[in-house]
Design an enzyme around this catalytic site. Structure first.
Site, PDB file in Angstrom:
ATOM      1  N   LYS A 193      32.184  19.181  50.923  1.00 55.99           N
ATOM      2  CA  LYS A 193      33.085  18.277  50.203  1.00 55.99           C
ATOM      3  C   LYS A 193      32.879  18.488  48.705  1.00 55.99           C
ATOM      4  O   LYS A 193      31.740  18.549  48.232  1.00 55.99           O
ATOM      5  CB  LYS A 193      32.767  16.825  50.579  1.00 55.99           C
ATOM      6  CG  LYS A 193      33.106  16.488  52.016  1.00 55.99           C
ATOM      7  CD  LYS A 193      34.592  16.278  52.209  1.00 55.99           C
ATOM      8  CE  LYS A 193      34.884  15.880  53.648  1.00 55.99           C
ATOM      9  NZ  LYS A 193      36.304  15.606  53.893  1.00 55.99           N
ATOM     10  N   LYS A 227      43.827  17.974  63.526  1.00 57.93           N
ATOM     11  CA  LYS A 227      42.828  17.225  64.293  1.00 57.93           C
ATOM     12  C   LYS A 227      43.460  16.749  65.591  1.00 57.93           C
ATOM     13  O   LYS A 227      44.484  16.066  65.587  1.00 57.93           O
ATOM     14  CB  LYS A 227      42.353  16.014  63.490  1.00 57.93           C
ATOM     15  CG  LYS A 227      41.559  16.372  62.261  1.00 57.93           C
ATOM     16  CD  LYS A 227      40.888  15.129  61.696  1.00 57.93           C
ATOM     17  CE  LYS A 227      39.960  15.481  60.554  1.00 57.93           C
ATOM     18  NZ  LYS A 227      40.668  15.764  59.320  1.00 57.93           N
ATOM     19  N   GLU A 272      40.402  23.247  50.823  1.00 57.73           N
ATOM     20  CA  GLU A 272      41.198  22.289  51.586  1.00 57.73           C
ATOM     21  C   GLU A 272      41.662  21.164  50.667  1.00 57.73           C
ATOM     22  O   GLU A 272      40.863  20.582  49.925  1.00 57.73           O
ATOM     23  CB  GLU A 272      40.304  21.741  52.706  1.00 57.73           C
ATOM     24  CG  GLU A 272      41.029  21.017  53.799  1.00 57.73           C
ATOM     25  CD  GLU A 272      40.064  20.696  54.956  1.00 57.73           C
ATOM     26  OE1 GLU A 272      39.298  21.593  55.386  1.00 57.73           O
ATOM     27  OE2 GLU A 272      40.062  19.541  55.412  1.00 57.73           O
ATOM     28  N   ASP A 298      36.410  21.198  50.439  1.00 59.13           N
ATOM     29  CA  ASP A 298      37.445  20.186  50.688  1.00 59.13           C
ATOM     30  C   ASP A 298      37.381  19.132  49.589  1.00 59.13           C
ATOM     31  O   ASP A 298      36.386  18.426  49.455  1.00 59.13           O
ATOM     32  CB  ASP A 298      37.203  19.540  52.062  1.00 59.13           C
ATOM     33  CG  ASP A 298      38.317  18.577  52.457  1.00 59.13           C
ATOM     34  OD1 ASP A 298      39.265  18.387  51.664  1.00 59.13           O
ATOM     35  OD2 ASP A 298      38.244  18.014  53.566  1.00 59.13           O
ATOM     36  N   ASP A 318      45.558  19.205  54.960  1.00 57.92           N
ATOM     37  CA  ASP A 318      45.613  18.270  56.082  1.00 57.92           C
ATOM     38  C   ASP A 318      46.340  16.990  55.665  1.00 57.92           C
ATOM     39  O   ASP A 318      47.365  16.648  56.215  1.00 57.92           O
ATOM     40  CB  ASP A 318      44.237  17.999  56.708  1.00 57.92           C
ATOM     41  CG  ASP A 318      43.162  17.644  55.691  1.00 57.92           C
ATOM     42  OD1 ASP A 318      43.448  17.557  54.488  1.00 57.92           O
ATOM     43  OD2 ASP A 318      42.018  17.441  56.117  1.00 57.92           O
TER      44      ASP A 318
HETATM   45 MG   LIG Z   1      40.105  17.498  54.889  1.00 55.14          MG
END
Ligand SMILES: [Mg+2]
Length: 254
Positions: free
Chosen positions: A30, A133, A89, A63, A112
Site C-alpha cells: 500500500k 474480487k 493499482e 496500491d 479496482d
Molecule cells: Mg486496491
C-alpha cells in the site's frame, strides 16, 4: 501469490516474513503516504526480494487506493521508474486523472475502485489491468462475465475473508489468470479461520481446492443473537443495493 503489506505495517518485517514463511516473490504494498516514505518502502521491498530471488522472478505491486493527485502520482511514479514495479493499482481516483497519468508514465495501471458496472466498456481506456474480487461480485460466474465485459487482463484479489471465501477466488484466479500471481494471500493476515488447514501460501503458491467450514470451529464462532439480526439487516440492505443496475463495485480495502 502476492503477499499484501498495509500502510501501517513495518514493511521490512512484513516482507521478510512473506518471503521466509510463505515464499512469496510478489509483494503488494500500500502506498499513498508521503512520497519520501513511499519511495523508501518500495526500495526496501525491492532490496529484500532481490536478496532472496532472481530478479526475473520478483514483482512489486503498489496500491494507492486513489490517494494521489495526478501531479503527485506523476512525480512519485517517475521516481520509481527504475524499480521492479509490475503495476500501480488505483493511483488516482478519477477516470480523467487516470487517462492523463497513463500518457505520462510507463508503469501499467490497474484499477479496482474505478470499475463501475455501468461503464465497463470504458475501463480499457484508462487502465491496463482490472483487479476483481470474487466475493463482493457474487461468485465465479459473475467475475468471469465481468472480466469478459471489461476485456483487459485481470488479477483476482481477495477481501479480508476466511478460507471459505478464498476458495472460490482461487478457482477464479486459476481460470482467468493462471500464470499471474493472484492477490489471495490474505488468509495469512487472520488470527483464526473456519477450517483446519487455512488457505495460505506455501512456497509462494496456494493449492486450488474447495473448502468447507469445520463445524466445530464454526460453532466456537457462533455470533450473539443480537449480532445475527444486525448482520441479517445489513445483508438485506446489501442485497437491495446489489439489485440496482448502477451499483459501484465494492472494494473492501483491497
Ligand atoms: Mg486496491
Amino acid at each position: 501469490m502476492n503477499a499484501i503489506i498495509g500502510d501501517v505495517e513495518d514493511c521490512i518485517q512484513a516482507t521478510q516474513r512473506a518471503i521466509d514463511v510463505y515464499g512469496c516473490r510478489t509483494i503488494k504494498l500500500k502506498v499513498g503516504l508521503d512520497s519520501e516514505t513511499d519511495l523508501q518502502r518500495v526500495h526496501s521491498v525491492a532490496e529484500l526480494l532481490g536478496a532472496s530471488f532472481p530478479s526475473e522472478q520478483i514483482g512489486i505491486r503498489i496500491d494507492a487506493n486513489g490517494r494521489w493527485s495526478l501531479e503527485q502520482a506523476t512525480e512519485v511514479l517517475h521516481e520509481m521508474a527504475e524499480l521492479p514495479i509490475e503495476y500501480v493499482e488505483q493511483p488516482c481516483r478519477s477516470e480523467s486523472e487516470l487517462l492523463s497519468l497513463r500518457r505520462r508514465i510507463q508503469i501499467p495501471i490497474a484499477v479496482d475502485e474505478s470499475i463501475r458496472i455501468d461503464r465497463l466498456d470504458s475501463v480499457k481506456e484508462f487502465a491496463d489491468l482490472a483487479i476483481l474480487k470474487v466475493s463482493p461480485l457474487g461468485g465465479i460466474a459473475e467475475t468471469t462475465r465481468m472480466a469478459e465485459r471489461i476485456g483487459l487482463p485481470v488479477r483476482i484479489s481477495s477481501a479480508l475473508e476466511t478460507s471459505v471465501g478464498l476458495s472460490p477466488s482461487l478457482l477464479a484466479a486459476h481460470e482467468l489468470a493462471p500464470d499471474a500471481a493472484a492477490g489471495l494471500g490474505t488468509g495469512a493476515l487472520l488470527r483464526t479461520d473456519l477450517v483446519r488447514e487455512p488457505v495460505v501460501p506455501l512456497n509462494g503458491r496456494i493449492q486450488v481446492k474447495r473448502v468447507e467450514p469445520d463445524p466445530s470451529i464454526l460453532a466456537s464462532h457462533a455470533p450473539r443473537a443480537d449480532l445475527v439480526s444486525y448482520w441479517r439487516a445489513r445483508m438485506e440492505v446489501a442485497f437491495e443495493s446489489i439489485a440496482q443496475p448502477t451499483r459501484e463495485l465494492v472494494d473492501m480495502e483491497g
